[in-house]
Write a protein that holds these residues in place. Structure first.
Motif, PDB file in Angstrom:
ATOM      1  N   THR A  16      57.509   9.322 -39.078  1.00 30.23           N
ATOM      2  CA  THR A  16      56.126   8.906 -39.295  1.00 30.23           C
ATOM      3  C   THR A  16      55.192   9.617 -38.351  1.00 30.23           C
ATOM      4  O   THR A  16      55.586  10.118 -37.344  1.00 30.23           O
ATOM      5  CB  THR A  16      55.941   7.383 -39.128  1.00 30.23           C
ATOM      6  OG1 THR A  16      54.862   7.144 -38.285  1.00 30.23           O
ATOM      7  CG2 THR A  16      57.132   6.705 -38.608  1.00 30.23           C
ATOM      8  N   GLY A  17      53.893   9.633 -38.629  1.00 27.12           N
ATOM      9  CA  GLY A  17      52.929  10.284 -37.754  1.00 27.12           C
ATOM     10  C   GLY A  17      51.554  10.304 -38.352  1.00 27.12           C
ATOM     11  O   GLY A  17      51.264   9.537 -39.217  1.00 27.12           O
ATOM     12  N   ALA A  85      48.265   5.489 -30.486  1.00 28.25           N
ATOM     13  CA  ALA A  85      47.072   4.641 -30.539  1.00 28.25           C
ATOM     14  C   ALA A  85      46.853   4.111 -31.951  1.00 28.25           C
ATOM     15  O   ALA A  85      47.349   4.678 -32.927  1.00 28.25           O
ATOM     16  CB  ALA A  85      45.838   5.419 -30.077  1.00 28.25           C
ATOM     17  N   TRP A  86      46.115   3.006 -32.038  1.00 27.45           N
ATOM     18  CA  TRP A  86      45.680   2.480 -33.321  1.00 27.45           C
ATOM     19  C   TRP A  86      44.214   2.088 -33.228  1.00 27.45           C
ATOM     20  O   TRP A  86      43.696   1.770 -32.161  1.00 27.45           O
ATOM     21  CB  TRP A  86      46.541   1.295 -33.760  1.00 27.45           C
ATOM     22  CG  TRP A  86      46.728   0.224 -32.732  1.00 27.45           C
ATOM     23  CD1 TRP A  86      46.003  -0.900 -32.542  1.00 27.45           C
ATOM     24  CD2 TRP A  86      47.757   0.191 -31.723  1.00 27.45           C
ATOM     25  NE1 TRP A  86      46.485  -1.631 -31.494  1.00 27.45           N
ATOM     26  CE2 TRP A  86      47.566  -1.002 -30.976  1.00 27.45           C
ATOM     27  CE3 TRP A  86      48.810   1.049 -31.383  1.00 27.45           C
ATOM     28  CZ2 TRP A  86      48.394  -1.337 -29.918  1.00 27.45           C
ATOM     29  CZ3 TRP A  86      49.633   0.693 -30.329  1.00 27.45           C
ATOM     30  CH2 TRP A  86      49.421  -0.481 -29.610  1.00 27.45           C
ATOM     31  N   ASN A  87      43.529   2.154 -34.353  1.00 28.65           N
ATOM     32  CA  ASN A  87      42.081   1.896 -34.454  1.00 28.65           C
ATOM     33  C   ASN A  87      41.240   2.990 -33.791  1.00 28.65           C
ATOM     34  O   ASN A  87      40.019   2.861 -33.709  1.00 28.65           O
ATOM     35  CB  ASN A  87      41.689   0.531 -33.860  1.00 28.65           C
ATOM     36  CG  ASN A  87      42.310  -0.624 -34.598  1.00 28.65           C
ATOM     37  OD1 ASN A  87      42.911  -0.441 -35.649  1.00 28.65           O
ATOM     38  ND2 ASN A  87      42.184  -1.821 -34.054  1.00 28.65           N
ATOM     39  N   ALA A  88      41.886   4.046 -33.319  1.00 25.78           N
ATOM     40  CA  ALA A  88      41.183   5.198 -32.750  1.00 25.78           C
ATOM     41  C   ALA A  88      42.177   6.337 -32.633  1.00 25.78           C
ATOM     42  O   ALA A  88      43.391   6.118 -32.623  1.00 25.78           O
ATOM     43  CB  ALA A  88      40.593   4.869 -31.374  1.00 25.78           C
ATOM     44  N   THR A  89      41.671   7.550 -32.532  1.00 28.86           N
ATOM     45  CA  THR A  89      42.491   8.720 -32.232  1.00 28.86           C
ATOM     46  C   THR A  89      42.274   9.077 -30.771  1.00 28.86           C
ATOM     47  O   THR A  89      41.137   9.314 -30.356  1.00 28.86           O
ATOM     48  CB  THR A  89      42.107   9.905 -33.125  1.00 28.86           C
ATOM     49  OG1 THR A  89      42.351   9.567 -34.492  1.00 28.86           O
ATOM     50  CG2 THR A  89      42.911  11.138 -32.760  1.00 28.86           C
ATOM     51  N   VAL A  90      43.334   9.074 -29.984  1.00 26.79           N
ATOM     52  CA  VAL A  90      43.217   9.322 -28.554  1.00 26.79           C
ATOM     53  C   VAL A  90      43.925  10.627 -28.211  1.00 26.79           C
ATOM     54  O   VAL A  90      45.082  10.836 -28.583  1.00 26.79           O
ATOM     55  CB  VAL A  90      43.809   8.164 -27.728  1.00 26.79           C
ATOM     56  CG1 VAL A  90      43.620   8.437 -26.231  1.00 26.79           C
ATOM     57  CG2 VAL A  90      43.149   6.848 -28.110  1.00 26.79           C
ATOM     58  N   PRO A 166      46.377  -3.892 -35.244  1.00 27.80           N
ATOM     59  CA  PRO A 166      45.780  -3.036 -36.259  1.00 27.80           C
ATOM     60  C   PRO A 166      45.092  -3.867 -37.328  1.00 27.80           C
ATOM     61  O   PRO A 166      45.500  -4.993 -37.604  1.00 27.80           O
ATOM     62  CB  PRO A 166      46.990  -2.291 -36.846  1.00 27.80           C
ATOM     63  CG  PRO A 166      48.046  -2.401 -35.796  1.00 27.80           C
ATOM     64  CD  PRO A 166      47.814  -3.701 -35.125  1.00 27.80           C
ATOM     65  N   PRO A 167      44.040  -3.358 -37.949  1.00 30.80           N
ATOM     66  CA  PRO A 167      43.334  -4.121 -38.976  1.00 30.80           C
ATOM     67  C   PRO A 167      44.185  -4.324 -40.210  1.00 30.80           C
ATOM     68  O   PRO A 167      45.050  -3.513 -40.513  1.00 30.80           O
ATOM     69  CB  PRO A 167      42.128  -3.217 -39.291  1.00 30.80           C
ATOM     70  CG  PRO A 167      42.603  -1.838 -38.953  1.00 30.80           C
ATOM     71  CD  PRO A 167      43.502  -2.009 -37.764  1.00 30.80           C
ATOM     72  N   ALA A 168      43.974  -5.422 -40.902  1.00 30.64           N
ATOM     73  CA  ALA A 168      44.695  -5.701 -42.136  1.00 30.64           C
ATOM     74  C   ALA A 168      44.462  -4.565 -43.116  1.00 30.64           C
ATOM     75  O   ALA A 168      43.343  -4.098 -43.289  1.00 30.64           O
ATOM     76  CB  ALA A 168      44.237  -7.023 -42.731  1.00 30.64           C
ATOM     77  N   GLY A 169      45.534  -4.142 -43.755  1.00 30.07           N
ATOM     78  CA  GLY A 169      45.413  -3.089 -44.747  1.00 30.07           C
ATOM     79  C   GLY A 169      45.512  -1.683 -44.183  1.00 30.07           C
ATOM     80  O   GLY A 169      45.525  -0.727 -44.945  1.00 30.07           O
ATOM     81  N   ASN A 170      45.605  -1.543 -42.868  1.00 29.23           N
ATOM     82  CA  ASN A 170      45.737  -0.211 -42.273  1.00 29.23           C
ATOM     83  C   ASN A 170      47.213   0.039 -41.981  1.00 29.23           C
ATOM     84  O   ASN A 170      47.714  -0.249 -40.901  1.00 29.23           O
ATOM     85  CB  ASN A 170      44.913  -0.117 -40.993  1.00 29.23           C
ATOM     86  CG  ASN A 170      44.854   1.311 -40.457  1.00 29.23           C
ATOM     87  OD1 ASN A 170      45.702   2.132 -40.779  1.00 29.23           O
ATOM     88  ND2 ASN A 170      43.865   1.579 -39.636  1.00 29.23           N
ATOM     89  N   ALA A 176      52.318   2.376 -36.479  1.00 31.54           N
ATOM     90  CA  ALA A 176      52.244   2.857 -35.100  1.00 31.54           C
ATOM     91  C   ALA A 176      52.513   1.731 -34.113  1.00 31.54           C
ATOM     92  O   ALA A 176      53.185   1.918 -33.093  1.00 31.54           O
ATOM     93  CB  ALA A 176      50.880   3.481 -34.832  1.00 31.54           C
ATOM     94  N   ALA A 177      51.999   0.535 -34.425  1.00 28.63           N
ATOM     95  CA  ALA A 177      52.187  -0.611 -33.536  1.00 28.63           C
ATOM     96  C   ALA A 177      53.623  -1.126 -33.565  1.00 28.63           C
ATOM     97  O   ALA A 177      54.026  -1.877 -32.680  1.00 28.63           O
ATOM     98  CB  ALA A 177      51.222  -1.731 -33.923  1.00 28.63           C
TER      99      ALA A 177
END
Length: 698
Positions: A16-17, A85-90, A166-170, A176-177
């Protein structure tokens, strides 16, 4: 994966990625069109922490004008790095971290807050950053003024899951989490009366608690249903069995795990007959998933459902028919779960490739199926057990070499390019080495450690989520201890950083004669060499060792001291320390060439006497007098470790198995060449006459 007790081969798989991860790995900056913020406030906290890793949460409040895109920058003071990361690209540049919004959270209204989370690595200490800039403007907690509160400080670490899920549906963020993950193998997937059928004890809450404490964020609970349901047409699942599975699932959910359950060994017990029994197989499969969907429809969203483990079809006319049958099963699974309502309407569903293989011939058709569904809450899954000759130690596959590495990168790259680049997340639902089904010593320790170091690194480079296959051979189900702490430390380190290794973890010194200097090649893997130590004592650079480029040399005087009285075997262990990761152990070993002796026996029990004298066996070749290959796998002269032959260092024997003699010509003389890790090779001869065997050194 088929349990080790039935000796079935696991299938190859991968990953995954995210596209952004690839750009980050290449050092490419992602541009963001954003307006400058006039003021902002940042709340930074450490949600959980373990040796070498931690989970961070960041909440950004916009105190100025509304913004339509954002970039948050901060600097770590202790060398920490963001690895996922989740909810952002770090991205990282030295000690500076830059977080860029995801598409769905680019806008921040005045006084509104957005949050993101990440996993990171740390060594020494994990001090929280004290200053942040949002779109180039310092976040002082006010609009152009002084801070309204003290700078954020680290929150004491706890075992709680991230507070910024992470937000629902993502699906990408959720997967990732889930990193890292662990398999509860050979328990509920055992083929037999209950979860103890393959020798593991009943699962306890304490086991799951201890696995969670090891830093795992997800757990796969394979379940075989074939012995736990009634007859056609209803195929009613045994209520007690279902209740027990639900009990353990709920324990895991309560611990904060993402949890995956599936239909497991049914794949080769009855689903594989689908080419000739399509209607009955499909009806049975549908009946099971209808009941399971109903049973788990109201479970939390952290419960994930997997269609089937390692799907395979016996007697299929060709690959195309097998793929068509798998597509039919996966479509039926998705429709049944989605139509059952409740949380299942949007639950994350895991879909395997044929054999859960990362081969292009299996990945490409799976991609077509995913594309046709237009379902954003699907996850692809593959398994990965390494390059087969290395994974089982056959055909001379004793080392983690370029071929082994290329197999891994090829598999991961194929899945990344097919799925992840299209925002379809991938879980490596099982990984390990196939030789582990016998015992973890099938592959030499240092070579094994190099495999796991690189596996973890490349998995991170593709942002894949990985789930260790553990059927009880790694983490004790009642002792709650790792059977190989060195392997575990390397695996855990690879979740967050790289470690240096070397060409070997062994230095062999002859028992007699003059002692000379010994050299190894360092594999820095992006780290820098720091020092050598023996226990708590540092060795002296220049006196005890030198480093020139990537060559580490132990001086003759240091080797003399380390071998002491030169008794056979390991006389000393020293550690090479690098700027990140775990140290690399180097064993200093005294040896003499092993000595073999003649023997007689039978094809069912032939053990040749062997004085190992400090050395260890790497592999064995077998050839007839005309030079052709003898024994199993006759396409290679090198036989399979622990299958055709096995050393016993306590009994001072090398056993040749009945499986080896079953494929040896009667009356033919076979020359065996034993290769030892010191570099010594010895030749031995065996002749089979019916069920009798004679062996000699000449």
């Amino acid at each position: 994966m088929a349990g080790s007790r039935i000796g079935r081969l696991r299938r190859v798989g991968v990953i995954t990625g995210a596209v952004t991860a690839l750009l980050v790995g290449l050092g490419i900056t992602v541009a963001v069109n954003a307006q400058a913020a006039a003021g902002c406030r940042v709340a930074y906290s450490t949600a959980s922490q373990w040796p070498g890793g931690f989970t961070g949460n960041v909440a950004v409040t916009n105190l100025g004008d509304p913004i339509s895109g954002w970039s948050l920058v901060w600097t770590f003071s202790n060398g920490q790095r963001v690895t996922q990361a989740w909810n952002a690209t770090v991205t990282m540049s030295g000690s500076q971290a830059t977080a860029v919004n995801a598409g769905y959270n680019a806008a921040i209204a005045t006084n509104a807050t957005v949050s993101f989370g990440f996993n990171g690595s740390w060594t020494g200490s994990n001090t929280a950053p004290t200053s942040f800039t949002l779109n180039g403007v310092a976040c002082t907690g006010n609009v152009g003024g002084t801070p309204t509160s003290a700078p954020p400080t680290s929150v004491p670490p706890t075992s709680a899951p991230p507070t910024t899920p992470p937000p629902a549906g993502n699906a990408m963020a959720a997967v990732a989490a889930m990193q890292p993950g662990w398999n509860l193998g050979n328990s509920f997937d055992a083929v037999g009366a209950d979860e103890t059928a393959w020798g593991n004890p009943r699962v306890t809450e304490a086991l799951l608690d201890n696995i969670r404490a090891q830093g795992f964020n997800s757990i796969r609970i394979p379940v075989t249903w074939s012995n736990h349901h009634g007859a056609a047409p209803s195929y009613t699942i045994d209520a007690a069995w279902l209740a027990r599975v639900k009990e353990v699932v709920n324990w895991a959910l309560a611990d904060g795990f993402y949890v995956m359950i599936n239909i497991h060994h049914d794949s080769w017990q009855w689903i594989n007959t689908m080419p000739t029994d399509r209607a009955n197989v499909l009806n049975r499969y549908n009946a099971l998933w209808t009941q399971l969907a109903a049973a788990f429809r109201d479970s939390p969203s952290k419960l994930v459902l997997e269609s089937v483990n390692e799907p395979q079809f016996t007697g299929a006319s060709d690959e195309a028919q097998s793929i068509g049958l798998l597509n039919e099963l996966n479509t039926s699974f998705r429709n049944i779960v989605r139509q059952s309502g409740g949380g299942n309407a949007s639950r994350l569903l895991v879909i395997p490739t044929l054999h859960t293989s990362a081969d292009a011939a299996r990945v490409d058709p799976a991609l077509s199926w995913f594309t046709s569904t237009n379902d954003a809450n699907l996850i692809a899954t593959v398994h990965y057990y390494g390059y087969w000759p290395f994974s089982v130690n056959v055909a001379g596959g004793t080392r983690f070499d370029a071929t082994v590495q290329s197999d891994l990168t090829g598999a991961f790259d194929r899945v990344y390019n097919a799925f992840v680049s299209r925002n379809i997340p991938v879980i490596v639902g099982e990984y390990g080495l196939l030789g582990f089904d016998r015992h973890t010593g099938t592959i030499e320790q240092g070579e094994k450690l190099k495999f796991f170091e690189f596996f973890g690194y490349y998995a991170r480079s593709r942002q894949l989520t990985t789930m260790l296959w553990d059927n009880g051979q790694h983490f004790g189900r009642t002792s709650f201890q790792w059977s190989d702490p060195e392997l575990t430390a390397q695996m855990k380190s690879s979740w967050t950083t790289r470690s240096g290794t070397a060409s070997s973890d062994q230095v062999y010194v002859p028992r007699t004669g003059s002692i000379t200097s010994k050299s190894l090649t360092l594999n820095l893997n992006g780290t820098s060499f720091q020092r050598l130590s023996q226990g708590t004592t540092n060795l002296a650079n220049g006196t005890d060792y030198t480093v020139s480029g990537s060559t580490l040399t132990l001086t003759a005087s240091a080797v003399t001291r380390l071998v002491g009285n030169r008794a056979y075997g390991v006389n000393a262990n020293i550690q090479a320390h690098f700027s990140t990761g775990v140290p690399w152990r180097i064993s200093v070993i005294t040896y003499d060439p092993p000595v073999l002796a003649g023997a007689t026996g039978t094809t069912s029990a032939f053990a040749l006497p062997a004085q190992f004298r400090g050395d260890q066996l790497a592999t064995m070749e077998a050839k007839y007098a005309d030079g052709t290959n003898a024994g199993p796998h006759n396409w290679t002269s090198f036989k399979e470790f622990d299958v055709a032959f096995a050393p016993n260092y306590t009994a001072n024997t090398i056993t040749l198995t009945s499986a080896f003699f079953a494929e040896v010509n009667d009356g033919a003389r076979v020359a065996l060449t034993f290769h030892f890790w010191s570099g010594t090779t010895l030749t031995y001869y065996v002749t089979k006459s019916g069920s009798n065997v004679t062996g000699s050194t000449t």
